[in-house]
Design a protein around this motif. Structure first.
Motif, PDB file in Angstrom:
ATOM      1  N   ALA A 198       0.860  -1.183   0.000  1.00 38.96           N
ATOM      2  CA  ALA A 198       0.000   0.000   0.000  1.00 38.96           C
ATOM      3  C   ALA A 198       0.896   1.234   0.000  1.00 38.96           C
ATOM      4  O   ALA A 198       1.930   1.264   0.671  1.00 38.96           O
ATOM      5  CB  ALA A 198      -0.913   0.007   1.220  1.00 38.96           C
ATOM      6  N   VAL A 199       0.485   2.235  -0.765  1.00 37.99           N
ATOM      7  CA  VAL A 199       1.258   3.465  -0.914  1.00 37.99           C
ATOM      8  C   VAL A 199       0.509   4.617  -0.267  1.00 37.99           C
ATOM      9  O   VAL A 199      -0.700   4.767  -0.437  1.00 37.99           O
ATOM     10  CB  VAL A 199       1.485   3.782  -2.412  1.00 37.99           C
ATOM     11  CG1 VAL A 199       2.265   5.079  -2.571  1.00 37.99           C
ATOM     12  CG2 VAL A 199       2.187   2.631  -3.101  1.00 37.99           C
ATOM     13  N   THR A 200       1.252   5.428   0.486  1.00 38.61           N
ATOM     14  CA  THR A 200       0.726   6.685   1.005  1.00 38.61           C
ATOM     15  C   THR A 200       1.834   7.714   0.889  1.00 38.61           C
ATOM     16  O   THR A 200       2.940   7.509   1.397  1.00 38.61           O
ATOM     17  CB  THR A 200       0.197   6.556   2.453  1.00 38.61           C
ATOM     18  OG1 THR A 200      -0.336   7.809   2.860  1.00 38.61           O
ATOM     19  CG2 THR A 200       1.262   6.120   3.424  1.00 38.61           C
ATOM     20  N   GLY A 201       1.569   8.776   0.165  1.00 44.19           N
ATOM     21  CA  GLY A 201       2.604   9.776  -0.091  1.00 44.19           C
ATOM     22  C   GLY A 201       3.795   9.132  -0.772  1.00 44.19           C
ATOM     23  O   GLY A 201       3.650   8.440  -1.782  1.00 44.19           O
ATOM     24  N   ARG A 258       8.612  -3.024  -6.098  1.00 43.94           N
ATOM     25  CA  ARG A 258       8.829  -2.727  -7.519  1.00 43.94           C
ATOM     26  C   ARG A 258       7.525  -2.733  -8.309  1.00 43.94           C
ATOM     27  O   ARG A 258       7.358  -1.952  -9.247  1.00 43.94           O
ATOM     28  CB  ARG A 258       9.820  -3.688  -8.155  1.00 43.94           C
ATOM     29  CG  ARG A 258      10.154  -3.249  -9.595  1.00 43.94           C
ATOM     30  CD  ARG A 258      11.145  -4.106 -10.264  1.00 43.94           C
ATOM     31  NE  ARG A 258      10.586  -5.441 -10.455  1.00 43.94           N
ATOM     32  CZ  ARG A 258      11.253  -6.447 -10.991  1.00 43.94           C
ATOM     33  NH1 ARG A 258      12.509  -6.276 -11.364  1.00 43.94           N
ATOM     34  NH2 ARG A 258      10.689  -7.617 -11.140  1.00 43.94           N
ATOM     35  N   ALA A 259       6.577  -3.571  -7.919  1.00 46.17           N
ATOM     36  CA  ALA A 259       5.281  -3.587  -8.598  1.00 46.17           C
ATOM     37  C   ALA A 259       4.573  -2.243  -8.442  1.00 46.17           C
ATOM     38  O   ALA A 259       3.820  -1.825  -9.321  1.00 46.17           O
ATOM     39  CB  ALA A 259       4.400  -4.714  -8.057  1.00 46.17           C
ATOM     40  N   GLU A 260       4.841  -1.553  -7.358  1.00 45.35           N
ATOM     41  CA  GLU A 260       4.234  -0.230  -7.126  1.00 45.35           C
ATOM     42  C   GLU A 260       5.002   0.886  -7.808  1.00 45.35           C
ATOM     43  O   GLU A 260       4.433   1.891  -8.203  1.00 45.35           O
ATOM     44  CB  GLU A 260       4.133   0.056  -5.624  1.00 45.35           C
ATOM     45  CG  GLU A 260       3.180  -0.851  -4.882  1.00 45.35           C
ATOM     46  CD  GLU A 260       1.735  -0.660  -5.296  1.00 45.35           C
ATOM     47  OE1 GLU A 260       1.345   0.461  -5.681  1.00 45.35           O
ATOM     48  OE2 GLU A 260       0.987  -1.659  -5.243  1.00 45.35           O
ATOM     49  N   THR A 261       6.320   0.727  -7.937  1.00 44.92           N
ATOM     50  CA  THR A 261       7.167   1.815  -8.438  1.00 44.92           C
ATOM     51  C   THR A 261       7.618   1.635  -9.882  1.00 44.92           C
ATOM     52  O   THR A 261       8.013   2.602 -10.527  1.00 44.92           O
ATOM     53  CB  THR A 261       8.436   1.946  -7.574  1.00 44.92           C
ATOM     54  OG1 THR A 261       9.196   0.738  -7.695  1.00 44.92           O
ATOM     55  CG2 THR A 261       8.102   2.216  -6.119  1.00 44.92           C
ATOM     56  N   GLY A 262       7.639   0.394 -10.362  1.00 47.67           N
ATOM     57  CA  GLY A 262       8.150   0.108 -11.698  1.00 47.67           C
ATOM     58  C   GLY A 262       9.651  -0.055 -11.743  1.00 47.67           C
ATOM     59  O   GLY A 262      10.200  -0.592 -12.694  1.00 47.67           O
ATOM     60  N   VAL A 270      14.440   4.046  -4.676  1.00 51.03           N
ATOM     61  CA  VAL A 270      13.869   3.503  -3.446  1.00 51.03           C
ATOM     62  C   VAL A 270      14.911   3.531  -2.333  1.00 51.03           C
ATOM     63  O   VAL A 270      16.087   3.240  -2.558  1.00 51.03           O
ATOM     64  CB  VAL A 270      13.374   2.064  -3.682  1.00 51.03           C
ATOM     65  CG1 VAL A 270      12.998   1.374  -2.380  1.00 51.03           C
ATOM     66  CG2 VAL A 270      12.189   2.075  -4.645  1.00 51.03           C
ATOM     67  N   ARG A 271      14.457   3.907  -1.153  1.00 51.28           N
ATOM     68  CA  ARG A 271      15.267   3.833   0.065  1.00 51.28           C
ATOM     69  C   ARG A 271      14.494   2.990   1.072  1.00 51.28           C
ATOM     70  O   ARG A 271      13.292   3.196   1.256  1.00 51.28           O
ATOM     71  CB  ARG A 271      15.514   5.229   0.636  1.00 51.28           C
ATOM     72  CG  ARG A 271      16.360   5.226   1.910  1.00 51.28           C
ATOM     73  CD  ARG A 271      16.671   6.633   2.372  1.00 51.28           C
ATOM     74  NE  ARG A 271      15.551   7.255   3.034  1.00 51.28           N
ATOM     75  CZ  ARG A 271      15.315   7.207   4.349  1.00 51.28           C
ATOM     76  NH1 ARG A 271      16.101   6.533   5.144  1.00 51.28           N
ATOM     77  NH2 ARG A 271      14.274   7.836   4.863  1.00 51.28           N
TER      78      ARG A 271
END
Length: 152
Positions: free
Chosen positions: A29-32, A79-83, A88-89
């Protein structure tokens, strides 16, 4: 400097397909700018790689190797969220270790995940961490790992 994906390849590793949730949740899940992964089990091709309590059926060393698998599964969800893992940190790792009575080496087990993240991300893989001993994990897994990552 090489990218995290290039470092994975240099280590002879590749990210798996995102593990299918075992219940009612999403893999991440992504937030901000933050991505929270669900707890990841040591699944390879949908199959749990070991079962049982660490300090009994599973050794510390085996469990640390399983924690690496969990971390790879968590990175696949990120990676599925960011491509890409390029920006990434890793902020935080939480590792759960299904522990036999008298087993106190949870930090050494979760080092399997932490060390992999350091190898893949370098300084961007340095993170805060919790290593928690528990009585049992889903599907009788020996270890479970979740991440909080920041995309910048």
């Amino acid at each position: 400097m090489s990218t995290p994906e290039q470092r994975l390849a240099e280590l002879g590793l590749e990210l798996p397909e995102v593990a299918k949730p075992l219940a009612s949740y999403v893999p991440a899940a992504v937030t901000g700018s933050l991505i929270y992964t669900a707890g990841q089990l040591p699944l390879v091709g949908g199959a749990l790689q070991a079962t049982g309590l660490v300090g009994d059926a599973v050794s510390t060393e085996e469990a640390a190797a399983l924690a690496r698998v969990c971390a790879l599964n968590a990175l696949a969800a990120v990676r599925a969220e960011t491509g890409s893992l390029a920006n990434v940190r890793i902020v935080k790792v939480v590792g759960f270790v299904a522990s036999a009575p008298g087993f106190y080496d949870q930090p050494e087990v979760v080092n399997g995940a932490s060390d992999l993240l350091g190898e893949v991300f370098g300084d961007a893989g340095r993170h805060a961490r919790s290593a928690v001993g528990v009585a049992v994990l889903p599907r009788n897994a020996p270890v479970e790992v979740e991440l909080i990552a920041e995309v910048g």
